[in-house]
Motif scaffolding. Structure first.
Motif, PDB file in Angstrom:
ATOM      1  N   PHE A 118       0.847  -1.196   0.000  1.00 25.08           N
ATOM      2  CA  PHE A 118       0.000   0.000   0.000  1.00 25.08           C
ATOM      3  C   PHE A 118       0.883   1.246   0.000  1.00 25.08           C
ATOM      4  O   PHE A 118       1.740   1.412   0.862  1.00 25.08           O
ATOM      5  CB  PHE A 118      -0.961  -0.047   1.195  1.00 25.08           C
ATOM      6  CG  PHE A 118      -2.049  -1.067   0.995  1.00 25.08           C
ATOM      7  CD1 PHE A 118      -3.241  -0.717   0.383  1.00 25.08           C
ATOM      8  CD2 PHE A 118      -1.856  -2.399   1.355  1.00 25.08           C
ATOM      9  CE1 PHE A 118      -4.234  -1.659   0.157  1.00 25.08           C
ATOM     10  CE2 PHE A 118      -2.839  -3.345   1.134  1.00 25.08           C
ATOM     11  CZ  PHE A 118      -4.032  -2.978   0.539  1.00 25.08           C
ATOM     12  N   VAL A 119       0.641   2.085  -1.014  1.00 28.31           N
ATOM     13  CA  VAL A 119       1.597   3.137  -1.387  1.00 28.31           C
ATOM     14  C   VAL A 119       1.157   4.524  -0.931  1.00 28.31           C
ATOM     15  O   VAL A 119      -0.017   4.877  -1.046  1.00 28.31           O
ATOM     16  CB  VAL A 119       1.746   3.152  -2.938  1.00 28.31           C
ATOM     17  CG1 VAL A 119       2.632   4.301  -3.389  1.00 28.31           C
ATOM     18  CG2 VAL A 119       2.268   1.816  -3.441  1.00 28.31           C
ATOM     19  N   ASN A 120       2.120   5.304  -0.415  1.00 24.25           N
ATOM     20  CA  ASN A 120       1.979   6.759  -0.257  1.00 24.25           C
ATOM     21  C   ASN A 120       2.982   7.395  -1.220  1.00 24.25           C
ATOM     22  O   ASN A 120       4.183   7.413  -0.957  1.00 24.25           O
ATOM     23  CB  ASN A 120       2.320   7.215   1.164  1.00 24.25           C
ATOM     24  CG  ASN A 120       1.551   6.486   2.244  1.00 24.25           C
ATOM     25  OD1 ASN A 120       2.131   5.767   3.056  1.00 24.25           O
ATOM     26  ND2 ASN A 120       0.243   6.663   2.263  1.00 24.25           N
ATOM     27  N   GLY A 121       2.468   7.957  -2.306  1.00 28.37           N
ATOM     28  CA  GLY A 121       3.355   8.501  -3.331  1.00 28.37           C
ATOM     29  C   GLY A 121       4.273   9.610  -2.841  1.00 28.37           C
ATOM     30  O   GLY A 121       5.350   9.824  -3.393  1.00 28.37           O
ATOM     31  N   VAL A 122       3.848  10.318  -1.791  1.00 28.60           N
ATOM     32  CA  VAL A 122       4.630  11.457  -1.299  1.00 28.60           C
ATOM     33  C   VAL A 122       6.057  11.058  -0.913  1.00 28.60           C
ATOM     34  O   VAL A 122       6.971  11.879  -0.974  1.00 28.60           O
ATOM     35  CB  VAL A 122       3.910  12.127  -0.101  1.00 28.60           C
ATOM     36  CG1 VAL A 122       4.030  11.280   1.168  1.00 28.60           C
ATOM     37  CG2 VAL A 122       4.454  13.527   0.145  1.00 28.60           C
ATOM     38  N   HIS A 123       6.248   9.788  -0.531  1.00 29.97           N
ATOM     39  CA  HIS A 123       7.584   9.350  -0.111  1.00 29.97           C
ATOM     40  C   HIS A 123       8.620   9.523  -1.225  1.00 29.97           C
ATOM     41  O   HIS A 123       9.784   9.806  -0.952  1.00 29.97           O
ATOM     42  CB  HIS A 123       7.564   7.885   0.333  1.00 29.97           C
ATOM     43  CG  HIS A 123       6.774   7.632   1.585  1.00 29.97           C
ATOM     44  ND1 HIS A 123       6.993   8.330   2.750  1.00 29.97           N
ATOM     45  CD2 HIS A 123       5.775   6.765   1.848  1.00 29.97           C
ATOM     46  CE1 HIS A 123       6.156   7.887   3.674  1.00 29.97           C
ATOM     47  NE2 HIS A 123       5.393   6.946   3.161  1.00 29.97           N
ATOM     48  N   GLU A 124       8.197   9.340  -2.473  1.00 30.99           N
ATOM     49  CA  GLU A 124       9.160   9.469  -3.578  1.00 30.99           C
ATOM     50  C   GLU A 124       9.661  10.902  -3.702  1.00 30.99           C
ATOM     51  O   GLU A 124      10.792  11.129  -4.132  1.00 30.99           O
ATOM     52  CB  GLU A 124       8.541   8.987  -4.899  1.00 30.99           C
ATOM     53  CG  GLU A 124       8.313   7.480  -4.931  1.00 30.99           C
ATOM     54  CD  GLU A 124       8.072   6.943  -6.333  1.00 30.99           C
ATOM     55  OE1 GLU A 124       7.811   7.750  -7.255  1.00 30.99           O
ATOM     56  OE2 GLU A 124       8.139   5.710  -6.512  1.00 30.99           O
ATOM     57  N   GLU A 125       8.809  11.874  -3.327  1.00 30.83           N
ATOM     58  CA  GLU A 125       9.239  13.280  -3.333  1.00 30.83           C
ATOM     59  C   GLU A 125      10.151  13.576  -2.139  1.00 30.83           C
ATOM     60  O   GLU A 125      11.159  14.265  -2.265  1.00 30.83           O
ATOM     61  CB  GLU A 125       8.016  14.195  -3.260  1.00 30.83           C
ATOM     62  CG  GLU A 125       7.259  14.286  -4.564  1.00 30.83           C
ATOM     63  CD  GLU A 125       6.113  15.288  -4.508  1.00 30.83           C
ATOM     64  OE1 GLU A 125       5.413  15.401  -5.521  1.00 30.83           O
ATOM     65  OE2 GLU A 125       5.906  15.949  -3.456  1.00 30.83           O
ATOM     66  N   ARG A 126       9.756  13.052  -0.983  1.00 30.60           N
ATOM     67  CA  ARG A 126      10.524  13.340   0.243  1.00 30.60           C
ATOM     68  C   ARG A 126      11.847  12.594   0.273  1.00 30.60           C
ATOM     69  O   ARG A 126      12.819  13.060   0.851  1.00 30.60           O
ATOM     70  CB  ARG A 126       9.700  12.946   1.475  1.00 30.60           C
ATOM     71  CG  ARG A 126       8.518  13.859   1.711  1.00 30.60           C
ATOM     72  CD  ARG A 126       7.763  13.440   2.961  1.00 30.60           C
ATOM     73  NE  ARG A 126       6.536  14.193   3.128  1.00 30.60           N
ATOM     74  CZ  ARG A 126       5.496  13.798   3.853  1.00 30.60           C
ATOM     75  NH1 ARG A 126       5.526  12.646   4.493  1.00 30.60           N
ATOM     76  NH2 ARG A 126       4.416  14.551   3.954  1.00 30.60           N
ATOM     77  N   GLU A 127      11.864  11.388  -0.280  1.00 28.34           N
ATOM     78  CA  GLU A 127      13.076  10.559  -0.282  1.00 28.34           C
ATOM     79  C   GLU A 127      13.325  10.045  -1.697  1.00 28.34           C
ATOM     80  O   GLU A 127      12.927   8.930  -2.031  1.00 28.34           O
ATOM     81  CB  GLU A 127      12.917   9.355   0.661  1.00 28.34           C
ATOM     82  CG  GLU A 127      12.962   9.688   2.124  1.00 28.34           C
ATOM     83  CD  GLU A 127      13.083   8.416   2.976  1.00 28.34           C
ATOM     84  OE1 GLU A 127      13.913   7.542   2.651  1.00 28.34           O
ATOM     85  OE2 GLU A 127      12.347   8.315   3.949  1.00 28.34           O
ATOM     86  N   PRO A 128      13.989  10.850  -2.517  1.00 30.69           N
ATOM     87  CA  PRO A 128      14.234  10.417  -3.908  1.00 30.69           C
ATOM     88  C   PRO A 128      14.941   9.060  -3.993  1.00 30.69           C
ATOM     89  O   PRO A 128      14.767   8.338  -4.982  1.00 30.69           O
ATOM     90  CB  PRO A 128      15.107  11.538  -4.467  1.00 30.69           C
ATOM     91  CG  PRO A 128      14.773  12.739  -3.631  1.00 30.69           C
ATOM     92  CD  PRO A 128      14.468  12.216  -2.248  1.00 30.69           C
TER      93      PRO A 128
END
Ligand SMILES: [Zn+2]
Length: 312
Positions: free
Chosen positions: A76-86
């Motif tokens: 289950f994904v929270n897309g925001v993590h890709e922005e916060r942690e490239p």
């Protein structure tokens, strides 16, 4: 070397079920306990110990799934993590490449109980482009409520369900959980200190909590229905979870578990409410089912206070 290992794996797979069938009790072998594994907060959950990357964590989890023959495991994904942690970009592709599905945990892990429904809906929808990209043509319309918050009033609870239904979602309920997330931060702290004894005690308490919660959910299910429902186990994609995963999966299998997909588990009639909009009366957890029948809800003791003190 690689080929030899592969053959050992094949042989182990062929032999393991036979060995398990002869060593387990007859009743256990006849009726395995169905558990659907689900992992929240992809691609970046909680603190990392020194020298461990998000890609490492995902790789260890996926290897453990493979070796235990779990079948498909929803992340289950929270897309925001890709922005916060490239550095976490790549985790979702790895998950998919290993044959496991992804679904929605909202873009930024927004708590429905403390945010307006319109904001929450926008956060849900914002996550969809990412899921569509990774899951093209496959079933990603499952929602795991962040914090398991389903709305702080009956009206909001129903409104959220209607909204989810309108967007085509089913709800991924949770019927087994041992607070696995709470081990990840102390683990990172203990690794910084190089305290191997503390890490070993974390491993022991994690496996004990998992076994206690297995017994707890089975006891509630037996009290309520005189049978094992198919359970949906809530886990998190953290570094400590990844470290202990092979032993955790073995513990479940040693206790008669058979890992099934989320879809299969949710076919159990216990989860009928997950597909309905007017579900305020229908319990979605075993604890609520106990309350609805006027039965006392036993307490599952978990060592959160002790975990919080470790390696400070
Ligand atoms: Zn979460």
């Amino acid at each position: 070397m690689g080929i030899e290992r592969a053959w050992v794996r094949v042989l182990t797979r062929c032999i393991a079920p036979l060995v398990a069938a002869t060593t387990m009790g007859a009743a256990q072998a006849a009726t395995p306990v169905k558990i659907a594994l689900t992992f929240d907060d992809l691609p970046a959950h909680s603190a990392l110990p020194p020298g461990v990357s998000r890609i490492d964590v995902a790789g260890r989890l996926l290897a453990a799934f493979h070796d235990a023959g779990t079948g498909p495991v929803y992340g289950f994904v929270n897309g925001v993590h890709e922005e916060r942690e490239p550095d976490s970009v790549g985790v979702l592709s790895l998950w998919r490449a290993a044959g496991h599905p992804l679904a929605n945990h909202t873009w930024s892990h927004l708590d429905l109980n403390t945010h307006g429904l319109a904001d929450w809906e926008a956060d849900l929808v914002r996550n969809e482009a990412l899921l569509q990209r990774h899951m093209a043509g496959q079933d990603w319309r499952w929602l795991r409520y962040p914090f398991l918050s389903e709305g702080e009033t009956p009206e909001k609870h129903v409104a959220a369900r209607k909204l989810l239904k309108a967007h085509g979602y089913r709800i991924a309920s949770v019927t087994m959980s041992f607070g696995d997330y709470a081990w990840n931060e102390p683990h990172a702290r203990c690794m910084v200190k190089g305290d191997a004894a503390a890490v070993a005690s974390l491993e022991a308490s994690y496996l004990k909590a998992a076994k206690d919660s297995l017994d707890y959910s089975r006891r509630l299910s037996a009290t309520l229905y005189g049978r094992d429902i198919a359970y949906v186990l809530l886990m998190h994609a953290g570094a400590f979870d990844a470290r202990v995963m092979p032993r955790l999966l073995k513990m479940y299998q040693d206790n008669g578990a058979k890992f099934v997909s989320l879809e299969e588990a949710e076919r159990d009639k216990f989860y009928a409410a997950d597909f309905k909009t007017q579900a305020t009366e229908a319990p979605t957890t075993l604890e609520n089912a106990m309350k609805a029948k006027g039965l006392p809800v036993p307490k599952l003791d978990l060592p959160f206070a002790e975990l919080d003190r470790m390696c400070r």
